[in-house]
Scaffold this motif. Sequence first.
Motif, PDB file in Angstrom:
ATOM      1  N   ALA A 157       0.845  -1.193   0.000  1.00  0.00           N
ATOM      2  CA  ALA A 157       0.000   0.000   0.000  1.00  0.00           C
ATOM      3  C   ALA A 157       0.885   1.249   0.000  1.00  0.00           C
ATOM      4  CB  ALA A 157      -0.903  -0.008   1.218  1.00  0.00           C
ATOM      5  N   VAL A 158       0.417   2.296  -0.650  1.00  0.00           N
ATOM      6  CA  VAL A 158       1.156   3.563  -0.703  1.00  0.00           C
ATOM      7  C   VAL A 158       0.305   4.611   0.014  1.00  0.00           C
ATOM      8  CG1 VAL A 158       2.226   5.297  -2.182  1.00  0.00           C
ATOM      9  CG2 VAL A 158       2.120   2.905  -2.942  1.00  0.00           C
ATOM     10  N   PRO A 159       0.832   5.208   1.099  1.00  0.00           N
ATOM     11  CA  PRO A 159       0.061   6.198   1.842  1.00  0.00           C
ATOM     12  C   PRO A 159      -0.243   7.434   0.989  1.00  0.00           C
ATOM     13  CG  PRO A 159       1.983   5.482   3.098  1.00  0.00           C
ATOM     14  CD  PRO A 159       2.130   4.928   1.711  1.00  0.00           C
ATOM     15  N   ALA A 160      -1.396   8.051   1.255  1.00  0.00           N
ATOM     16  CA  ALA A 160      -1.837   9.213   0.485  1.00  0.00           C
ATOM     17  C   ALA A 160      -0.793  10.323   0.454  1.00  0.00           C
ATOM     18  CB  ALA A 160      -3.149   9.734   1.062  1.00  0.00           C
ATOM     19  N   GLY A 161      -0.129  10.585   1.588  1.00  0.00           N
ATOM     20  CA  GLY A 161       0.885  11.640   1.620  1.00  0.00           C
ATOM     21  C   GLY A 161       2.034  11.382   0.659  1.00  0.00           C
ATOM     22  N   THR A 162       2.413  10.124   0.528  1.00  0.00           N
ATOM     23  CA  THR A 162       3.473   9.756  -0.415  1.00  0.00           C
ATOM     24  C   THR A 162       2.998   9.934  -1.852  1.00  0.00           C
ATOM     25  OG1 THR A 162       4.395   8.196   1.181  1.00  0.00           O
ATOM     26  CG2 THR A 162       5.035   7.906  -1.127  1.00  0.00           C
ATOM     27  N   VAL A 163       1.767   9.548  -2.121  1.00  0.00           N
ATOM     28  CA  VAL A 163       1.212   9.720  -3.462  1.00  0.00           C
ATOM     29  C   VAL A 163       1.198  11.198  -3.840  1.00  0.00           C
ATOM     30  CG1 VAL A 163      -0.804   9.351  -4.945  1.00  0.00           C
ATOM     31  CG2 VAL A 163      -0.214   7.646  -3.209  1.00  0.00           C
ATOM     32  N   SER A 164       0.767  12.060  -2.925  1.00  0.00           N
ATOM     33  CA  SER A 164       0.739  13.501  -3.188  1.00  0.00           C
ATOM     34  C   SER A 164       2.135  14.051  -3.450  1.00  0.00           C
ATOM     35  CB  SER A 164       0.098  14.242  -2.016  1.00  0.00           C
ATOM     36  OG  SER A 164      -1.282  13.963  -1.950  1.00  0.00           O
ATOM     37  N   ARG A 165       3.089  13.601  -2.679  1.00  0.00           N
ATOM     38  CA  ARG A 165       4.474  14.071  -2.853  1.00  0.00           C
ATOM     39  C   ARG A 165       5.016  13.661  -4.217  1.00  0.00           C
ATOM     40  NH1 ARG A 165       8.340  16.899  -3.425  1.00  0.00           N
ATOM     41  NH2 ARG A 165      10.352  16.564  -2.440  1.00  0.00           N
ATOM     42  N   VAL A 166       4.775  12.415  -4.601  1.00  0.00           N
ATOM     43  CA  VAL A 166       5.249  11.925  -5.901  1.00  0.00           C
ATOM     44  C   VAL A 166       4.543  12.673  -7.038  1.00  0.00           C
ATOM     45  CG1 VAL A 166       5.315   9.913  -7.418  1.00  0.00           C
ATOM     46  CG2 VAL A 166       5.954   9.677  -5.015  1.00  0.00           C
ATOM     47  N   ALA A 167       3.261  12.981  -6.864  1.00  0.00           N
ATOM     48  CA  ALA A 167       2.516  13.716  -7.902  1.00  0.00           C
ATOM     49  C   ALA A 167       3.079  15.117  -8.103  1.00  0.00           C
ATOM     50  CB  ALA A 167       1.044  13.790  -7.534  1.00  0.00           C
ATOM     51  N   ALA A 168       3.505  15.762  -7.021  1.00  0.00           N
ATOM     52  CA  ALA A 168       4.021  17.131  -7.111  1.00  0.00           C
ATOM     53  C   ALA A 168       5.455  17.178  -7.635  1.00  0.00           C
ATOM     54  CB  ALA A 168       3.955  17.800  -5.736  1.00  0.00           C
ATOM     55  N   TRP A 169       6.215  16.136  -7.390  1.00  0.00           N
ATOM     56  CA  TRP A 169       7.641  16.142  -7.719  1.00  0.00           C
ATOM     57  C   TRP A 169       7.948  16.512  -9.177  1.00  0.00           C
ATOM     58  CZ3 TRP A 169      12.117  16.867  -5.738  1.00  0.00           C
ATOM     59  CH2 TRP A 169      13.267  16.495  -6.436  1.00  0.00           C
ATOM     60  N   PRO A 170       7.331  15.869 -10.187  1.00  0.00           N
ATOM     61  CA  PRO A 170       7.694  16.225 -11.562  1.00  0.00           C
ATOM     62  C   PRO A 170       7.282  17.643 -11.954  1.00  0.00           C
ATOM     63  CG  PRO A 170       5.904  14.645 -11.564  1.00  0.00           C
ATOM     64  CD  PRO A 170       6.384  14.773 -10.150  1.00  0.00           C
ATOM     65  N   LEU A 171       6.325  18.223 -11.240  1.00  0.00           N
ATOM     66  CA  LEU A 171       5.912  19.598 -11.536  1.00  0.00           C
ATOM     67  C   LEU A 171       6.925  20.617 -11.042  1.00  0.00           C
ATOM     68  CD1 LEU A 171       2.147  19.261 -10.621  1.00  0.00           C
ATOM     69  CD2 LEU A 171       3.090  19.620 -12.912  1.00  0.00           C
ATOM     70  N   SER A 172       7.759  20.224 -10.093  1.00  0.00           N
ATOM     71  CA  SER A 172       8.674  21.184  -9.467  1.00  0.00           C
ATOM     72  C   SER A 172       9.747  21.704 -10.418  1.00  0.00           C
ATOM     73  CB  SER A 172       9.319  20.574  -8.222  1.00  0.00           C
ATOM     74  OG  SER A 172      10.136  19.469  -8.562  1.00  0.00           O
ATOM     75  N   ARG A 173       9.924  21.052 -11.581  1.00  0.00           N
ATOM     76  CA  ARG A 173      10.879  21.569 -12.568  1.00  0.00           C
ATOM     77  C   ARG A 173      10.351  22.819 -13.254  1.00  0.00           C
ATOM     78  NH1 ARG A 173      11.668  16.288 -16.043  1.00  0.00           N
ATOM     79  NH2 ARG A 173       9.525  16.930 -16.318  1.00  0.00           N
ATOM     80  N   ASP A 174       9.027  22.892 -13.439  1.00  0.00           N
ATOM     81  CA  ASP A 174       8.436  23.970 -14.227  1.00  0.00           C
ATOM     82  C   ASP A 174       7.463  24.854 -13.459  1.00  0.00           C
ATOM     83  OD1 ASP A 174       9.674  23.009 -16.672  1.00  0.00           O
ATOM     84  OD2 ASP A 174       8.251  21.362 -16.561  1.00  0.00           O
ATOM     85  N   ALA A 175       7.109  24.470 -12.263  1.00  0.00           N
ATOM     86  CA  ALA A 175       6.170  25.238 -11.442  1.00  0.00           C
ATOM     87  C   ALA A 175       6.764  25.381 -10.053  1.00  0.00           C
ATOM     88  CB  ALA A 175       4.823  24.513 -11.372  1.00  0.00           C
ATOM     89  N   ASP A 176       6.254  26.349  -9.299  1.00  0.00           N
ATOM     90  CA  ASP A 176       6.634  26.457  -7.896  1.00  0.00           C
ATOM     91  C   ASP A 176       5.859  25.402  -7.123  1.00  0.00           C
ATOM     92  OD1 ASP A 176       8.316  28.670  -8.200  1.00  0.00           O
ATOM     93  OD2 ASP A 176       6.695  30.101  -7.880  1.00  0.00           O
ATOM     94  N   VAL A 177       6.534  24.655  -6.285  1.00  0.00           N
ATOM     95  CA  VAL A 177       5.874  23.750  -5.351  1.00  0.00           C
ATOM     96  C   VAL A 177       6.293  24.229  -3.978  1.00  0.00           C
ATOM     97  CG1 VAL A 177       5.599  21.388  -4.540  1.00  0.00           C
ATOM     98  CG2 VAL A 177       5.898  21.832  -6.987  1.00  0.00           C
ATOM     99  N   THR A 178       5.372  24.858  -3.281  1.00  0.00           N
ATOM    100  CA  THR A 178       5.666  25.437  -1.984  1.00  0.00           C
ATOM    101  C   THR A 178       5.040  24.581  -0.888  1.00  0.00           C
ATOM    102  OG1 THR A 178       5.590  27.470  -0.677  1.00  0.00           O
ATOM    103  CG2 THR A 178       3.663  26.991  -2.013  1.00  0.00           C
ATOM    104  N   ALA A 179       5.667  24.548   0.262  1.00  0.00           N
ATOM    105  CA  ALA A 179       5.188  23.691   1.339  1.00  0.00           C
ATOM    106  C   ALA A 179       3.854  24.158   1.907  1.00  0.00           C
ATOM    107  CB  ALA A 179       6.230  23.620   2.453  1.00  0.00           C
ATOM    108  N   ARG A 180       3.679  25.468   2.017  1.00  0.00           N
ATOM    109  CA  ARG A 180       2.522  25.983   2.760  1.00  0.00           C
ATOM    110  C   ARG A 180       1.637  26.882   1.906  1.00  0.00           C
ATOM    111  NH1 ARG A 180       2.862  28.438   7.844  1.00  0.00           N
ATOM    112  NH2 ARG A 180       3.589  30.279   6.728  1.00  0.00           N
ATOM    113  N   ALA A 181       0.351  26.582   1.916  1.00  0.00           N
ATOM    114  CA  ALA A 181      -0.613  27.448   1.229  1.00  0.00           C
ATOM    115  C   ALA A 181      -0.572  28.861   1.808  1.00  0.00           C
ATOM    116  CB  ALA A 181      -2.019  26.863   1.366  1.00  0.00           C
ATOM    117  N   ALA A 182      -0.273  28.974   3.086  1.00  0.00           N
ATOM    118  CA  ALA A 182      -0.223  30.289   3.732  1.00  0.00           C
ATOM    119  C   ALA A 182       0.831  31.208   3.117  1.00  0.00           C
ATOM    120  CB  ALA A 182       0.055  30.118   5.229  1.00  0.00           C
ATOM    121  N   ASP A 183       1.814  30.643   2.412  1.00  0.00           N
ATOM    122  CA  ASP A 183       2.858  31.463   1.785  1.00  0.00           C
ATOM    123  C   ASP A 183       2.470  31.988   0.407  1.00  0.00           C
ATOM    124  OD1 ASP A 183       4.500  31.045   3.982  1.00  0.00           O
ATOM    125  OD2 ASP A 183       5.452  29.286   3.089  1.00  0.00           O
TER     126      ASP A 183
END
Length: 194
Positions: A157-183
Amino acid sequence: MSSHTSPFHALIVVDVQRAFVRGDGALPEAGRLVDRTGDLIARARAAGALVVHVQNDGPVGSDDEPHSPGWELHHPVEAGAAEVAIRKTHDDAFQETSLEELLTASGVRSLAVCGLMSEMCVQATARTAVALGYRVVLPYDAHATYDIPAEPGISAAVPAGTVSRVAAWPLSRDADVTARAADVTFNAPARATS
């Protein structure tokens, strides 16, 4: 993960619908997701940024079948030119919708994407926004998904948090991936004139 200081002109809230954030079928991180997306919506509204609620039309019998209780948006849409709801039938909110035309007409050149599911509709929408030349930010704590169950012979099984992290990873080359929505900050786009 990137940091950024320039405000964004629009907020795209992907599929934050009752079926996915309430009751037995809710995402594991539904509470966090609705808190962060609600905060982003409030701050985008206050700044005069465009807020686009994307609503998925699921197939007959699905939890998000149109006009079923689960299909309804969790966050209310405020009436006005700067806030709209767009319905979709594909993962990508740009595919066969008026989203690109709306952003162009509103003078939007930068946007934040949040919502669910991280590896499906959020990623597909953010990827197309980047391909269309928008400056994009994906606040990591404002998108979420489900756990992926174990599949014998393939993986545990793959935890949801890991799935989200993997989904965001390839976008980080061309988009900003920031830790906090508050920023993430917003301002009003320079509205295009007709």
